[in-house]
Design a protein around this motif. Structure first.
Motif, PDB file in Angstrom:
ATOM      1  N   GLU A   1     -10.683  39.319  51.850  1.00  0.00           N
ATOM      2  CA  GLU A   1     -10.805  38.569  53.109  1.00  0.00           C
ATOM      3  C   GLU A   1     -12.082  38.971  53.848  1.00  0.00           C
ATOM      4  O   GLU A   1     -12.766  38.120  54.432  1.00  0.00           O
ATOM      5  N   LEU A   2     -12.402  40.251  53.827  1.00  0.00           N
ATOM      6  CA  LEU A   2     -13.625  40.724  54.476  1.00  0.00           C
ATOM      7  C   LEU A   2     -14.855  40.142  53.788  1.00  0.00           C
ATOM      8  O   LEU A   2     -15.802  39.703  54.456  1.00  0.00           O
ATOM      9  N   ILE A   3     -14.834  40.093  52.473  1.00  0.00           N
ATOM     10  CA  ILE A   3     -15.958  39.516  51.730  1.00  0.00           C
ATOM     11  C   ILE A   3     -16.112  38.034  52.077  1.00  0.00           C
ATOM     12  O   ILE A   3     -17.234  37.558  52.278  1.00  0.00           O
ATOM     13  N   ILE A   4     -15.010  37.325  52.179  1.00  0.00           N
ATOM     14  CA  ILE A   4     -15.070  35.909  52.574  1.00  0.00           C
ATOM     15  C   ILE A   4     -15.668  35.787  53.976  1.00  0.00           C
ATOM     16  O   ILE A   4     -16.529  34.945  54.222  1.00  0.00           O
ATOM     17  N   GLY A   5     -15.210  36.647  54.890  1.00  0.00           N
ATOM     18  CA  GLY A   5     -15.758  36.631  56.249  1.00  0.00           C
ATOM     19  C   GLY A   5     -17.252  36.894  56.266  1.00  0.00           C
ATOM     20  O   GLY A   5     -18.006  36.218  56.981  1.00  0.00           O
ATOM     21  N   LEU A   6     -17.692  37.873  55.483  1.00  0.00           N
ATOM     22  CA  LEU A   6     -19.125  38.174  55.413  1.00  0.00           C
ATOM     23  C   LEU A   6     -19.908  37.002  54.842  1.00  0.00           C
ATOM     24  O   LEU A   6     -20.967  36.640  55.360  1.00  0.00           O
ATOM     25  N   SER A   7     -19.377  36.410  53.773  1.00  0.00           N
ATOM     26  CA  SER A   7     -20.105  35.317  53.118  1.00  0.00           C
ATOM     27  C   SER A   7     -20.221  34.088  54.011  1.00  0.00           C
ATOM     28  O   SER A   7     -21.165  33.308  53.875  1.00  0.00           O
ATOM     29  N   LYS A   8     -19.284  33.917  54.934  1.00  0.00           N
ATOM     30  CA  LYS A   8     -19.303  32.760  55.831  1.00  0.00           C
ATOM     31  C   LYS A   8     -19.823  33.104  57.227  1.00  0.00           C
ATOM     32  O   LYS A   8     -19.811  32.255  58.114  1.00  0.00           O
ATOM     33  N   ASN A   9     -20.244  34.372  57.416  1.00  0.00           N
ATOM     34  CA  ASN A   9     -20.676  34.838  58.749  1.00  0.00           C
ATOM     35  C   ASN A   9     -19.627  34.554  59.808  1.00  0.00           C
ATOM     36  O   ASN A   9     -19.946  34.173  60.933  1.00  0.00           O
ATOM     37  N   ASP A  10     -18.372  34.739  59.445  1.00  0.00           N
ATOM     38  CA  ASP A  10     -17.237  34.475  60.335  1.00  0.00           C
ATOM     39  C   ASP A  10     -16.864  35.784  61.042  1.00  0.00           C
ATOM     40  O   ASP A  10     -16.127  36.606  60.504  1.00  0.00           O
ATOM     41  N   LYS A  11     -17.410  35.967  62.230  1.00  0.00           N
ATOM     42  CA  LYS A  11     -17.242  37.220  62.970  1.00  0.00           C
ATOM     43  C   LYS A  11     -15.770  37.562  63.208  1.00  0.00           C
ATOM     44  O   LYS A  11     -15.368  38.719  63.065  1.00  0.00           O
ATOM     45  N   ASP A  12     -14.949  36.574  63.573  1.00  0.00           N
ATOM     46  CA  ASP A  12     -13.528  36.840  63.813  1.00  0.00           C
ATOM     47  C   ASP A  12     -12.836  37.333  62.543  1.00  0.00           C
ATOM     48  O   ASP A  12     -12.025  38.257  62.597  1.00  0.00           O
ATOM     49  N   LYS A  13     -13.149  36.722  61.399  1.00  0.00           N
ATOM     50  CA  LYS A  13     -12.550  37.139  60.134  1.00  0.00           C
ATOM     51  C   LYS A  13     -13.032  38.541  59.755  1.00  0.00           C
ATOM     52  O   LYS A  13     -12.277  39.339  59.228  1.00  0.00           O
ATOM     53  N   ILE A  14     -14.299  38.836  60.049  1.00  0.00           N
ATOM     54  CA  ILE A  14     -14.844  40.170  59.756  1.00  0.00           C
ATOM     55  C   ILE A  14     -14.117  41.216  60.598  1.00  0.00           C
ATOM     56  O   ILE A  14     -13.690  42.252  60.078  1.00  0.00           O
TER      57      ILE A  14
END
Length: 171
Positions: free
Chosen positions: A37-50
């Motif tokens: 999930e963190l990798i997905i957040g990083l790849s999408k620049n999704d700060k909330d997911k990160i």
């Protein structure tokens, strides 16, 4: 202090019998899921997911250590803090691709070796660096994750805690 959060996370896990019914293998898979999930957040620049994922990874490490009971979490944390500062200071800030590779390497060690002082320290170091590179405070990420899970109910299935909302989806 983050140690206070560690104690709250441990109490949460004990209340749900994770220390008795959880397995190292099940928890390691949970750690890998949260890292994904963190990798997905990083790849999408999704700060909330990160933010959410950094906190969730941390929670899985605390719970994994509780289940396996072999590591000195405080020592692992302190070593990770020093290593993260030294790594960035010596090698410079890792770009997004390097952060993702490091997350995968650290997760691989947890999956193979379980929750040792070394594996916990390595993954903590990586999430500390990821947090820093994304202008986030690790403690705030962990607080956010704890606030989300503190009232969560569910069941342990195959050694892993499954939240109630996921159980309903499977029925």
């Amino acid at each position: 202090m983050i140690k206070d959060l560690d104690e709250k996370i441990i109490s949460w896990a004990r209340w749900r019998d994770l220390h008795k019914k959880g397995t190292v293998e099940g928890q390691a898979i949970k750690t890998a899921e949260e890292v994904a999930e963190l990798i997905i957040g990083l790849s999408k620049n999704d700060k909330d997911k990160i933010i959410d994922s950094i906190g969730d990874v941390y929670v899985t490490l605390v719970v994994g250590n509780l289940i396996q009971g072999k590591a000195d979490f405080e020592r692992a944390f302190n070593r990770a803090e020093i290593d993260s500062k030294n790594t960035v200071g010596h090698y410079g800030a890792p770009d997004k691709a390097e952060q993702i590779i490091n997350l995968m390497m650290a997760t691989k060690e947890v999956l193979i070796l379980g929750y040792t002082t070394h594996t916990i320290s390595f993954l903590l170091m990586v999430i500390m660096i990821v947090a820093g590179e994304n202008q986030l405070n690790l403690k705030n990420c962990v607080e956010s994750a704890y606030e989300e899970i503190k009232g969560r109910k569910g069941r342990i299935i195959d050694g892993t805690f499954v939240k109630e909302s996921d159980l309903i989806d499977k029925d």
